[in-house]
Design a protein around this motif. Sequence first.
Motif, PDB file in Angstrom:
ATOM      1  N   CYS A 285      -3.337   1.350   4.323  1.00  0.00           N
ATOM      2  CA  CYS A 285      -3.333  -0.041   4.784  1.00  0.00           C
ATOM      3  C   CYS A 285      -1.979  -0.342   5.431  1.00  0.00           C
ATOM      4  N   ARG A 286      -1.144   0.658   5.459  1.00  0.00           N
ATOM      5  CA  ARG A 286       0.194   0.558   6.075  1.00  0.00           C
ATOM      6  C   ARG A 286       1.004  -0.605   5.525  1.00  0.00           C
ATOM      7  N   ARG A 287       0.922  -0.832   4.210  1.00  0.00           N
ATOM      8  CA  ARG A 287       1.718  -1.883   3.599  1.00  0.00           C
ATOM      9  C   ARG A 287       1.825  -1.584   2.105  1.00  0.00           C
ATOM     10  N   PRO A 288       2.825  -2.164   1.426  1.00  0.00           N
ATOM     11  CA  PRO A 288       2.908  -1.959  -0.022  1.00  0.00           C
ATOM     12  C   PRO A 288       1.733  -2.638  -0.722  1.00  0.00           C
ATOM     13  N   LEU A 289       1.469  -2.185  -1.945  1.00  0.00           N
ATOM     14  CA  LEU A 289       0.424  -2.793  -2.766  1.00  0.00           C
ATOM     15  C   LEU A 289       0.735  -4.265  -2.993  1.00  0.00           C
ATOM     16  N   VAL A 290      -0.279  -5.129  -2.838  1.00  0.00           N
ATOM     17  CA  VAL A 290      -0.093  -6.545  -3.153  1.00  0.00           C
ATOM     18  C   VAL A 290      -0.038  -6.690  -4.678  1.00  0.00           C
ATOM     19  N   GLY A 291       0.959  -7.441  -5.186  1.00  0.00           N
ATOM     20  CA  GLY A 291       0.975  -7.750  -6.615  1.00  0.00           C
ATOM     21  C   GLY A 291       1.321  -6.585  -7.516  1.00  0.00           C
ATOM     22  N   TYR A 292       2.310  -5.776  -7.100  1.00  0.00           N
ATOM     23  CA  TYR A 292       2.711  -4.613  -7.907  1.00  0.00           C
ATOM     24  C   TYR A 292       2.931  -4.974  -9.375  1.00  0.00           C
ATOM     25  N   THR A 293       3.714  -6.015  -9.614  1.00  0.00           N
ATOM     26  CA  THR A 293       4.085  -6.340 -10.996  1.00  0.00           C
ATOM     27  C   THR A 293       2.860  -6.727 -11.815  1.00  0.00           C
ATOM     28  N   LEU A 294       1.979  -7.521 -11.218  1.00  0.00           N
ATOM     29  CA  LEU A 294       0.763  -7.921 -11.932  1.00  0.00           C
ATOM     30  C   LEU A 294      -0.114  -6.717 -12.256  1.00  0.00           C
ATOM     31  N   TRP A 350      -7.237  -6.379   2.849  1.00  0.00           N
ATOM     32  CA  TRP A 350      -7.399  -7.567   3.692  1.00  0.00           C
ATOM     33  C   TRP A 350      -6.219  -7.768   4.632  1.00  0.00           C
ATOM     34  N   THR A 351      -5.016  -7.565   4.088  1.00  0.00           N
ATOM     35  CA  THR A 351      -3.811  -7.881   4.860  1.00  0.00           C
ATOM     36  C   THR A 351      -3.213  -6.646   5.519  1.00  0.00           C
ATOM     37  N   GLY A 352      -3.912  -5.499   5.425  1.00  0.00           N
ATOM     38  CA  GLY A 352      -3.318  -4.283   5.952  1.00  0.00           C
ATOM     39  C   GLY A 352      -3.830  -3.895   7.317  1.00  0.00           C
ATOM     40  N   LYS A 353      -3.185  -2.874   7.915  1.00  0.00           N
ATOM     41  CA  LYS A 353      -3.693  -2.257   9.150  1.00  0.00           C
ATOM     42  C   LYS A 353      -4.403  -0.979   8.716  1.00  0.00           C
ATOM     43  N   LEU A 354      -5.729  -0.983   8.784  1.00  0.00           N
ATOM     44  CA  LEU A 354      -6.469   0.073   8.104  1.00  0.00           C
ATOM     45  C   LEU A 354      -6.566   1.364   8.900  1.00  0.00           C
ATOM     46  N   GLN A 355      -6.517   2.496   8.156  1.00  0.00           N
ATOM     47  CA  GLN A 355      -6.761   3.807   8.753  1.00  0.00           C
ATOM     48  C   GLN A 355      -7.930   4.420   8.004  1.00  0.00           C
ATOM     49  N   PHE A 356      -9.037   4.630   8.710  1.00  0.00           N
ATOM     50  CA  PHE A 356     -10.249   5.048   8.001  1.00  0.00           C
ATOM     51  C   PHE A 356     -10.289   6.553   7.770  1.00  0.00           C
ATOM     52  N   THR A 357      -9.355   7.035   6.972  1.00  0.00           N
ATOM     53  CA  THR A 357      -9.318   8.459   6.646  1.00  0.00           C
ATOM     54  C   THR A 357     -10.261   8.737   5.474  1.00  0.00           C
ATOM     55  N   THR A 358     -10.445  10.027   5.143  1.00  0.00           N
ATOM     56  CA  THR A 358     -11.305  10.380   4.011  1.00  0.00           C
ATOM     57  C   THR A 358     -10.820   9.761   2.696  1.00  0.00           C
ATOM     58  N   PRO A 359      -9.518   9.908   2.354  1.00  0.00           N
ATOM     59  CA  PRO A 359      -9.104   9.278   1.091  1.00  0.00           C
ATOM     60  C   PRO A 359      -9.374   7.775   1.082  1.00  0.00           C
ATOM     61  N   PHE A 360      -9.173   7.104   2.221  1.00  0.00           N
ATOM     62  CA  PHE A 360      -9.428   5.663   2.273  1.00  0.00           C
ATOM     63  C   PHE A 360     -10.888   5.368   1.939  1.00  0.00           C
TER      64      PHE A 360
END
Length: 646
Positions: A285-294, A350-360
């Motif tokens: 998603c080319r971004r950090p995880l939303v809500g790491y601490t939670l 939702w907020t990322g730039k998606l790359q539709f790779t196999t792991p994704f």
Amino acid sequence: MTTVQPNMEVTSTRQKLLDIWETAPGLYGWLATVDHKTIGIRYLCTAFFFLVIGGIEALAMRVQLAQPDLKILSPDAYNQLFSMHGTTMMFLYALPMLSGFSNYLWPLMLGSRDMAFPRLNALSYWVFLFAGIFLYISFPLGQAPNGGWFAYVPNTSLEYDPGINMDVFALGLVFLGISTVVGSANFIVTLLRCRAPGMSVNRLPILVWGTLTASAANLLAVPAVSLACAMLWLDRRYGTHFFDVKGGGQPLLWQHLFWIFGHPWVYALVLPAMGIVSDALPVFCRRPLVGYTLVAISTVATMILGFGVWVHHMFATGLPVMSLSFFSAASFIIAIPSAIAVFAWIATIWTGKLQFTTPFLFFTGFIMLFVIGGVSGFMTASVALDWQLTDTYFIVAHLHYVLLGINVFPVVGGLHFWFPKMSGRMMDERLGKWTFWTMFIGFNAAFFPMHVTGLMGMPRRIYTYPADMGVGWLNMLSTLGAFVFAVGVFLFLINVAKSLKSGAPAGDNPWDAPTLEWATTSPPPVYNFATIPQVASRYPLWEDRLKETEERSIIGDAVRDGMVLDKGKETIGVTPLDAEPNVVLKMPGDSILPFLLSVGMTGLFFGLLAQVIWLVALGAVCEFGVLALWLTPEPHAALEEVEIHD
Ligand code: HEM
Ligand SMILES: [Cu+2]
């Protein structure tokens, strides 16, 4: 010599580290290695092998169930198959698979050179392997465990189950428990001490949180089942009366002991897998995880709550209403932390730039299955509904959505994701996408109909059913789906074989991922990092992009600035919370002792099973001998701590 070229210095430092860390060639080195990467890959391969074995057992059951009134398998063979399938999947596949990931990845993610106790690590693998073989030894004799994976008494007492079947189960689980406990202790101490400077607790990858939580839970939960199994064996072979009503025993005690272990165990099988998703999904998603601490907090919270819900497996046993209400409420509440994780993943997508790779694809597919499994679990948390649904195929559907959905899909996605790191080569993307769709469609075709057959009243653990129940075509659909799923697993194996041979070279960081394991070469050198990294943020390789702080992590071959530690087999030890370096840890070298200890243990357990006194005695003597050698201090090895002076 006067001046040394910097790159020459780097090369000679690497050579020196290689000489110190490398495993000896040949059979001895193979048996003696304590390298966490080798052990991790062994765990992954062995666990995958057991997945295939358990899968073949499942296919045999599905063939028998494809149509009403079939007689392909006898009721006795069916009992052994579902028991071995459940036992294999729960004990020999699901947790060991995740241990494989964590063994391989932890030191690399944490910026260390190995686990805290490398020899214990080797021991936990060998014990796992031998206990697995032990559990299967009576299968060819038609005497395999046959009382289900939760082995309820009095069904499994000598009176109703006179063969060696359940002795194999009881002793096998005690044996395997040793591996789990040893491995868990190792993970916990590794986390406390073996991290790169700066890798404070708020910067740990979520996989580390998941495995840490699971390990702590295992330390508390596994003794309950080991005890229960030892008691069952004593009841069966030495006439004690722990579970025997006639002797004043209490069958319900088994259910309590088993589920005090069993429910936390189920979370131990899913939290590290959820960690895999939390760490790897954001990369695509080319971004950090939303809500790491939670997410980190909810991981721990799930486990704590997980210890308070075991009675939801016993709603139908006639417990007082008050206690049913309590456990029902707790079972509803435990859905909250899981929901938090789901929201975090969805927000990241939702907020990322998606790359539709196999792991994704595997990770997003997992989220869908997680939601379905969560809803059916939520339904059975209600006592009234559970009374209707318990022991029907609805439960079989639920447990497979949870276990296959939350464990197998992230695991296969994670294997695609880290394969380049482990092998140095990329996997084939096209074949990977085929694998995903085959597995996903096959899985839903196999298990979704079971919700319906369950609601229509089909009981679980029956070897056949009459035609007038009207569930024939749904069962046929399940069987076809199971075979399609198996084709998906097969495609995955083909992809692995093909990519090992001719996959494109991966480079250090093919996915452009942020965590430390991607900073070293693929595959990593035995010593992981030539210079111990210094970590300044949660995403060391994305710092320039994220610009969260001024500070930068120091990673790479900056031999002159960093800690190289090439005076022996060494890594850095840090303070538990803030990861301030405070000692140089001397790491033990390769050793055959863990292997020998497991061999002795195997002899001991076979002796107990066959009740051959001399074999028990021989095993015990061998154990004491090896332990004495293991505990003899070596002049320069073991975890001798040396203070840092800078
Ligand atoms: C292709 C994949 C799979 C298929 C087709 C499959 C099929 C089945 C079938 C037919 C049963 C017996 C139901 C009964 O008679 O009550 C069963 C039980 C079970 N399965 Fe699976 N399964 C698969 C994968 C898995 C995985 C990956 C896990 C765990 C990680 C798992 C865990 C279990 C458990 C715990 C039971 C209950 C055993 C018992 O009643 O003691 N299965 N499965
Ligand atoms: Cu439960």
